[in-house]
Scaffold this motif. Structure first.
Motif, PDB file in Angstrom:
ATOM      1  N   SER A   1      48.562  35.216  45.736  1.00 30.84           N
ATOM      2  CA  SER A   1      47.466  34.516  46.410  1.00 30.84           C
ATOM      3  C   SER A   1      46.298  35.452  46.685  1.00 30.84           C
ATOM      4  CB  SER A   1      47.971  33.891  47.715  1.00 30.84           C
ATOM      5  OG  SER A   1      48.959  32.910  47.468  1.00 30.84           O
ATOM      6  N   ASN A   2      46.601  36.679  47.095  1.00 31.33           N
ATOM      7  CA  ASN A   2      45.535  37.656  47.366  1.00 31.33           C
ATOM      8  C   ASN A   2      44.767  37.989  46.093  1.00 31.33           C
ATOM      9  OD1 ASN A   2      46.288  37.746  50.060  1.00 31.33           O
ATOM     10  ND2 ASN A   2      47.634  39.526  49.785  1.00 31.33           N
ATOM     11  N   LEU A   3      45.514  38.122  44.976  1.00 36.11           N
ATOM     12  CA  LEU A   3      44.842  38.401  43.708  1.00 36.11           C
ATOM     13  C   LEU A   3      43.940  37.238  43.307  1.00 36.11           C
ATOM     14  CD1 LEU A   3      44.530  40.322  41.276  1.00 36.11           C
ATOM     15  CD2 LEU A   3      46.446  39.112  40.189  1.00 36.11           C
ATOM     16  N   LEU A   4      44.412  36.007  43.532  1.00 35.91           N
ATOM     17  CA  LEU A   4      43.607  34.830  43.224  1.00 35.91           C
ATOM     18  C   LEU A   4      42.337  34.803  44.078  1.00 35.91           C
ATOM     19  CD1 LEU A   4      43.136  32.076  41.891  1.00 35.91           C
ATOM     20  CD2 LEU A   4      44.639  31.063  43.646  1.00 35.91           C
ATOM     21  N   ALA A   5      42.491  35.164  45.365  1.00 36.04           N
ATOM     22  CA  ALA A   5      41.327  35.152  46.264  1.00 36.04           C
ATOM     23  C   ALA A   5      40.281  36.183  45.843  1.00 36.04           C
ATOM     24  CB  ALA A   5      41.789  35.410  47.688  1.00 36.04           C
ATOM     25  N   SER A   6      40.754  37.331  45.343  1.00 31.72           N
ATOM     26  CA  SER A   6      39.817  38.392  44.974  1.00 31.72           C
ATOM     27  C   SER A   6      39.202  38.197  43.596  1.00 31.72           C
ATOM     28  CB  SER A   6      40.516  39.753  45.032  1.00 31.72           C
ATOM     29  OG  SER A   6      41.569  39.808  44.086  1.00 31.72           O
ATOM     30  N   ARG A   7      39.945  37.577  42.679  1.00 35.25           N
ATOM     31  CA  ARG A   7      39.461  37.424  41.306  1.00 35.25           C
ATOM     32  C   ARG A   7      38.939  36.014  41.005  1.00 35.25           C
ATOM     33  NH1 ARG A   7      40.638  41.397  37.561  1.00 35.25           N
ATOM     34  NH2 ARG A   7      41.115  43.341  38.650  1.00 35.25           N
ATOM     35  N   GLY A   8      39.376  35.028  41.775  1.00 35.12           N
ATOM     36  CA  GLY A   8      38.936  33.660  41.531  1.00 35.12           C
ATOM     37  C   GLY A   8      39.713  32.937  40.465  1.00 35.12           C
ATOM     38  N   GLU A   9      40.585  33.613  39.765  1.00 37.61           N
ATOM     39  CA  GLU A   9      41.434  33.001  38.739  1.00 37.61           C
ATOM     40  C   GLU A   9      42.655  33.889  38.533  1.00 37.61           C
ATOM     41  OE1 GLU A   9      39.589  32.861  34.943  1.00 37.61           O
ATOM     42  OE2 GLU A   9      38.969  34.963  34.970  1.00 37.61           O
ATOM     43  N   LEU A  10      43.616  33.387  37.781  1.00 38.70           N
ATOM     44  CA  LEU A  10      44.837  34.154  37.521  1.00 38.70           C
ATOM     45  C   LEU A  10      45.177  34.089  36.038  1.00 38.70           C
ATOM     46  CD1 LEU A  10      47.179  33.095  40.493  1.00 38.70           C
ATOM     47  CD2 LEU A  10      46.018  35.281  40.193  1.00 38.70           C
ATOM     48  N   SER A  11      45.742  35.158  35.550  1.00 36.18           N
ATOM     49  CA  SER A  11      46.270  35.205  34.186  1.00 36.18           C
ATOM     50  C   SER A  11      47.273  36.336  34.109  1.00 36.18           C
ATOM     51  CB  SER A  11      45.147  35.427  33.161  1.00 36.18           C
ATOM     52  OG  SER A  11      44.639  36.744  33.268  1.00 36.18           O
ATOM     53  N   GLY A  12      48.086  36.321  33.096  1.00 35.59           N
ATOM     54  CA  GLY A  12      49.048  37.398  32.913  1.00 35.59           C
ATOM     55  C   GLY A  12      48.374  38.738  32.751  1.00 35.59           C
ATOM     56  N   LEU A  13      47.221  38.755  32.064  1.00 35.28           N
ATOM     57  CA  LEU A  13      46.496  40.007  31.852  1.00 35.28           C
ATOM     58  C   LEU A  13      45.989  40.582  33.173  1.00 35.28           C
ATOM     59  CD1 LEU A  13      45.371  42.022  29.821  1.00 35.28           C
ATOM     60  CD2 LEU A  13      43.314  40.603  29.641  1.00 35.28           C
ATOM     61  N   LEU A  14      45.429  39.710  34.045  1.00 37.00           N
ATOM     62  CA  LEU A  14      44.928  40.181  35.338  1.00 37.00           C
ATOM     63  C   LEU A  14      46.064  40.741  36.190  1.00 37.00           C
ATOM     64  CD1 LEU A  14      42.386  37.356  36.285  1.00 37.00           C
ATOM     65  CD2 LEU A  14      41.873  39.688  35.531  1.00 37.00           C
TER      66      LEU A  14
END
Length: 498
Positions: free
Chosen positions: A309-322
């Motif tokens: 969730s924190n990664l989503l909040a900071s990046r705005g999207e999610l992927s395996g690469l991120l």
């Protein structure tokens, strides 16, 4: 028979059976023989399977089946299994005769009791032999001798005699010829040793990840001992294996008596510390293990989802690469292992990707499984001293310069009615002699079974649709494991006629 040198050779059995048939005025019209096959399971016993199928389908043009002795059905760990195969034959009116037993198989009480005892003894023989072999292997491990398997990158196998005097190096696929000889590991070529040392330094001192190390080596044109490009997995194998500090470790994984493969706890491992010459300093190795252990700390499900969730909040999207690029995040493999897939983890934090990635997720898993299955198959073939070449562009295996093999993983799909289906596409461009089709279970992560499909029989087809049952015309090529493939590729001596 399971080996080529024993009293149960098929030639010896045939002589006893022929003498028995002559005494009873029987005419032998057909012979079923499984040479060099283990009797622990019916897997790979093609002739026994064919016999049972001939009987069940009414193709058996004989009135009796002559067997050398009760153990030749198999040394099954469940004594009822051989009784089941005998029952199938008797149910169709075909009598079973045991040519080397001291009793007649006439259905009497003494005969029934003796058969049950003999069946149990056959299974017990395998259990006792397995225990004795394992004990001997453990003793040799503690003495510092290698027990099978390739040496690995940066190391080589070397033959020593009974006095531990060096004799000769062993090339890949070569085996010792004298029972008193032993195999040890020695440092390999200097360039490979330097690469192993460099991998540890990059990981411990420069803090590169396994994936980054693989990319660096591939960029420099360095290949593995198999001539392949480096992957995260191959780098990790070098970082975790104690053989690089000279330790001989055995029994990490058990697969005794053809039973389910078991990963053993460290306390069950058999060790011979300091058995070989180390090529990595112990302090450097321990530092690498500390990094791996800290990185592998087991997070709770809530912690994993919170980090996502924190990664989503900071990046705005999610992927395996991120996820994999973020050094503070667990790997995508951790999420797949814990939640089944990345898509499922996304759902649990309320994130919906713009695309439906489930199909891609399955493809990714199948690619990884195909690579593992491919490398394992190639290694097994090499271990049997079979000449083998692999086309790096097509991954087609050519064994003994004669047989070309293509490995294909087949996705499992489920119809609306709940039936399972598989669709196989053949390589019509390269036309391999054998297509090794690996059918997956509905989870598309575990293997259901295998089909060894010869091009001569299926080459006219571009695709093949398969169901759970496909009839004898197709299922005759089905097998539960790859032993029939290895048996088919193995060289067999042919006697000379005067």
């Amino acid at each position: 028979m399971s080996t080529d040198h024993q009293r149960y050779s098929t030639e010896n059995q045939a002589e006893i059976i022929e003498a028995y048939a002559a005494r009873r005025n029987f005419e032998i019209v057909r012979t079923y023989a499984d040479e060099g096959r283990s009797g622990l399971s019916i897997a790979g016993r093609d002739s026994l399977k064919r016999l049972i199928d001939d009987v069940q389908q009414g193709r058996a043009d004989y009135e009796a089946i002559l067997v050398y002795d009760i153990s030749r059905w198999g040394r099954f760990q469940d004594a009822d299994e051989s009784a089941y195969y005998e029952f199938i034959c008797r149910e169709r009116g075909i009598n079973i005769h045991y040519c080397a037993e001291q009793f007649d198989n006439d259905g009497s009480l003494p005969s029934t009791v003796m058969k049950n005892i003999k069946r149990a003894m056959a299974g017990e023989y395998s259990r006792e032999l397995s225990a004795k072999v394992f004990t001997g292997q453990c003793r040799l491990i503690r003495l510092g001798y290698r027990q099978g398997g390739p040496a690995g990158y940066g190391l080589r196998r070397h033959l020593v005699n009974e006095r531990d005097e060096p004799k000769a190096p062993l090339a890949r696929g070569e085996h010792k010829s004298l029972q008193t000889d032993r195999v040890i590991l020695v440092p390999g070529p200097e360039d490979e040793v330097r690469i192993v040392e460099r991998i540890y330094r990059m990981f411990v001192l420069q803090r590169h990840s396994e994936r980054e190390i693989a990319e660096i080596l591939n960029h420099e044109g360095v290949t593995t001992d198999l001539g392949r490009t480096w992957t995260r997995a191959t780098v990790r194998q070098i970082l975790i294996n104690e053989k690089y500090i000279g330790n001989n470790v055995y029994n990490r994984i058990s697969n005794k008596l053809k039973r389910k493969r078991v990963v053993n706890e460290p306390e069950m491992w058999v060790r011979g510390d300091g058995a070989f010459a180390a090529i990595i300093d112990r302090e450097l190795f321990d530092a690498a293990q500390a990094i791996l252990a800290a990185r592998a700390r087991r997070f709770t499900d809530d912690e994993l989802l919170a980090m996502l969730s924190n990664l989503l909040a900071s990046r705005g999207e999610l992927s395996g690469l991120l996820i994999d690029e973020d050094d503070e995040m667990p790997s995508t493999a951790a999420y797949r292992h814990r939640f089944g897939s990345l898509v499922r983890a996304y759902q649990l934090i309320g994130y919906t990707p713009d695309r439906d990635y489930r199909y891609l997720e399955t493809n990714r898993v199948l690619r990884l499984l195909q690579r593992d299955a491919f490398e394992h198959t190639v290694e097994r073939i090499r271990e049997m001293a079979i000449g083998i070449e692999v086309d790096p562009q097509t991954d087609i295996i050519v064994a003994n310069g004669e047989i070309s093999i293509s490995l294909v993983m087949i996705r499992c799909t489920e119809t609306a009615a709940g039936s399972l289906r598989w669709k196989l596409r053949f390589d019509s461009r390269h036309r391999p002699d054998i297509t090794l089709a690996v059918r997956m279970n509905p989870d598309n992560r575990t293997v259901r079974d295998y089909y060894l499909l010869p091009w001569l029989d299926v080459g006219r087809l571009a695709t093949m649709r398969m169901g759970e049952e496909n009839g004898i015309a197709l299922d005759a090529y089905r097998t539960d494991d790859l032993d029939p493939l290895y048996h088919m590729l193995r060289r067999h001596p042919i006697g000379r006629a005067a």
